[in-house]
Design an enzyme around this catalytic site. Structure first.
Site, short mmCIF file in Angstrom:
data_model
loop_
_atom_site.label_atom_id
_atom_site.label_comp_id
_atom_site.label_asym_id
_atom_site.label_seq_id
_atom_site.Cartn_x
_atom_site.Cartn_y
_atom_site.Cartn_z
N GLY A 60 0.84 -1.19 0.00
CA GLY A 60 0.00 0.00 0.00
C GLY A 60 0.87 1.24 0.00
O GLY A 60 2.05 1.18 0.38
N GLN A 65 2.30 10.16 1.95
CA GLN A 65 3.66 9.62 1.98
C GLN A 65 4.52 10.15 0.83
O GLN A 65 5.75 10.02 0.88
CB GLN A 65 3.62 8.09 1.93
CG GLN A 65 3.00 7.47 3.19
CD GLN A 65 3.03 5.97 3.16
OE1 GLN A 65 2.11 5.35 2.61
NE2 GLN A 65 4.07 5.36 3.69
N CYS A 110 6.53 0.38 7.70
CA CYS A 110 5.98 1.52 6.95
C CYS A 110 7.07 2.07 6.04
O CYS A 110 8.23 2.20 6.45
CB CYS A 110 5.52 2.61 7.92
SG CYS A 110 4.79 4.04 7.11
N LEU A 111 6.70 2.39 4.81
CA LEU A 111 7.68 2.92 3.86
C LEU A 111 8.21 4.28 4.31
O LEU A 111 9.25 4.73 3.84
CB LEU A 111 7.04 3.02 2.47
CG LEU A 111 6.61 1.69 1.84
CD1 LEU A 111 5.89 1.92 0.52
CD2 LEU A 111 7.77 0.73 1.67
N HIS A 153 -4.11 0.58 7.84
CA HIS A 153 -2.79 1.24 7.88
C HIS A 153 -2.76 2.46 6.96
O HIS A 153 -2.30 3.54 7.35
CB HIS A 153 -1.69 0.23 7.46
CG HIS A 153 -0.31 0.80 7.46
ND1 HIS A 153 0.66 0.46 8.37
CD2 HIS A 153 0.27 1.72 6.64
CE1 HIS A 153 1.77 1.14 8.12
NE2 HIS A 153 1.56 1.92 7.09
N GLU A 154 -3.31 2.29 5.75
CA GLU A 154 -3.30 3.41 4.79
C GLU A 154 -4.28 4.51 5.20
O GLU A 154 -3.96 5.69 5.07
CB GLU A 154 -3.63 2.91 3.37
CG GLU A 154 -2.68 1.86 2.82
CD GLU A 154 -1.21 2.22 2.94
OE1 GLU A 154 -0.38 1.30 3.07
OE2 GLU A 154 -0.86 3.43 2.94
N HIS A 157 -2.82 6.84 7.53
CA HIS A 157 -1.95 7.85 6.92
C HIS A 157 -2.74 9.10 6.51
O HIS A 157 -2.20 10.21 6.55
CB HIS A 157 -1.20 7.29 5.70
CG HIS A 157 0.04 6.52 6.03
ND1 HIS A 157 1.05 7.02 6.81
CD2 HIS A 157 0.42 5.27 5.68
CE1 HIS A 157 2.01 6.11 6.92
NE2 HIS A 157 1.66 5.04 6.25
O1 K2U Z 1 1.92 2.51 4.08
C1 K2U Z 1 3.01 1.96 3.92
O2 K2U Z 1 4.03 2.41 4.42
C2 K2U Z 1 3.09 0.62 3.20
C3 K2U Z 1 3.00 -0.42 4.28
C4 K2U Z 1 1.60 -0.93 4.29
C5 K2U Z 1 1.36 -1.95 5.34
C6 K2U Z 1 2.12 -2.02 6.51
C7 K2U Z 1 1.81 -2.99 7.46
C8 K2U Z 1 0.77 -3.88 7.25
C9 K2U Z 1 0.03 -3.79 6.09
C10 K2U Z 1 0.33 -2.83 5.14
C11 K2U Z 1 4.08 -1.49 4.09
O3 K2U Z 1 5.30 -1.03 3.74
S1 K2U Z 1 3.75 -2.64 2.91
C12 K2U Z 1 5.00 -3.82 3.32
C13 K2U Z 1 4.30 -5.02 3.77
C14 K2U Z 1 4.16 -6.05 2.87
C15 K2U Z 1 3.43 -7.17 3.24
C16 K2U Z 1 2.85 -7.24 4.51
C17 K2U Z 1 3.00 -6.21 5.40
C18 K2U Z 1 3.74 -5.08 5.03
NI NI Z 2 2.80 3.30 6.18
#
Ligand code: K2U
Ligand code: NI
Length: 185
Positions: A60, A65, A110-111, A153-154, A157
């Site tokens: 996501g 972001q 989180c990115l 999570h999104e 944000h």
């Molecule tokens: O919003 C963001 O920073 C992207 C996040 C989204 C996310 C974080 C935790 C749990 C669900 C979604 C992540 O960087 S995406 C990386 C990721 C990949 C698979 C599972 C969990 C997180």
């Molecule tokens: Ni995030």
């Protein structure tokens, strides 16, 4: 194309703002923003593109972001044993949710956060959401599992909330009442 250099990191004020509602019909800039968000998450799940451009994999990405304080995010989740979810969600809302909670046993990342923050992040196990697509058509979906976690999570944000805001500081791995853990393989 969104690269890691375009993703703002914790401490940047935009990550702590409430993002603005998006107006329809979309401006050309907002339409491109949505495309750029979904293309980032698709690209970031391709090992070759990831390596070529030094991307961090994501499922996501939210507009704040990339320093765009607008209520819009993209989700692209194919590895679930459920129907694939690939959406640009505009002015998204959770319209109802389960009492039951869930949490990723591995914790969340989180990115926009360049460090590991351990601990369980309580999320609703099942949610019914509504949002608009880039054409302005409203859609509703019922989500569970990783899709439900990622949507929350999104959406956080868009409200200036970071995942670690939900972690119990004193006891990060404290059992979460009425919660079913989600093991991500
Ligand atoms: O919003 C963001 O920073 C992207 C996040 C989204 C996310 C974080 C935790 C749990 C669900 C979604 C992540 O960087 S995406 C990386 C990721 C990949 C698979 C599972 C969990 C997180
Ligand atoms: Ni995030």
């Amino acid at each position: 194309m969104i690269l890691m250099e375009h993703i703002v990191r914790e401490g940047h004020p935009t990550l702590r703002q409430r993002a603005e509602e998006v107006q329809f019909p979309l401006s050309e800039a907002d339409r491109k923003l949505g495309e750029d968000l979904i293309n980032y998450v698709i690209n970031s799940q391709n090992a070759d593109i990831c390596e070529q451009y030094g991307l961090r994999p994501g499922i996501g990405l939210a507009a704040p972001q990339v320093n765009a304080s607008k209520r819009m995010f993209a989700l692209h989740i194919l590895d679930e044993d459920r129907e694939p979810l690939s959406i640009i969600a505009i002015n998204p809302k959770i319209v109802s949710h389960s009492v039951e909670k869930t949490y990723l046993t591995a914790g969340e990342g989180c990115l926009s956060v360049d460090r590991d923050v351990e601990g369980y992040v309580p999320r609703y196990a099942r949610i019914t959401i509504k949002a608009f697509n880039p054409e302005g058509k409203e859609f509703k979906k019922r989500l569970k599992g990783l899709a439900a976690i990622a949507f929350q999570h999104e959406l956080d944000h868009l409200n200036g909330v970071m995942f670690y805001d939900h972690i119990d500081k004193e006891s990060p791995f404290k059992e979460i009442p009425n919660a079913t853990p989600f093991e991500r393989e």
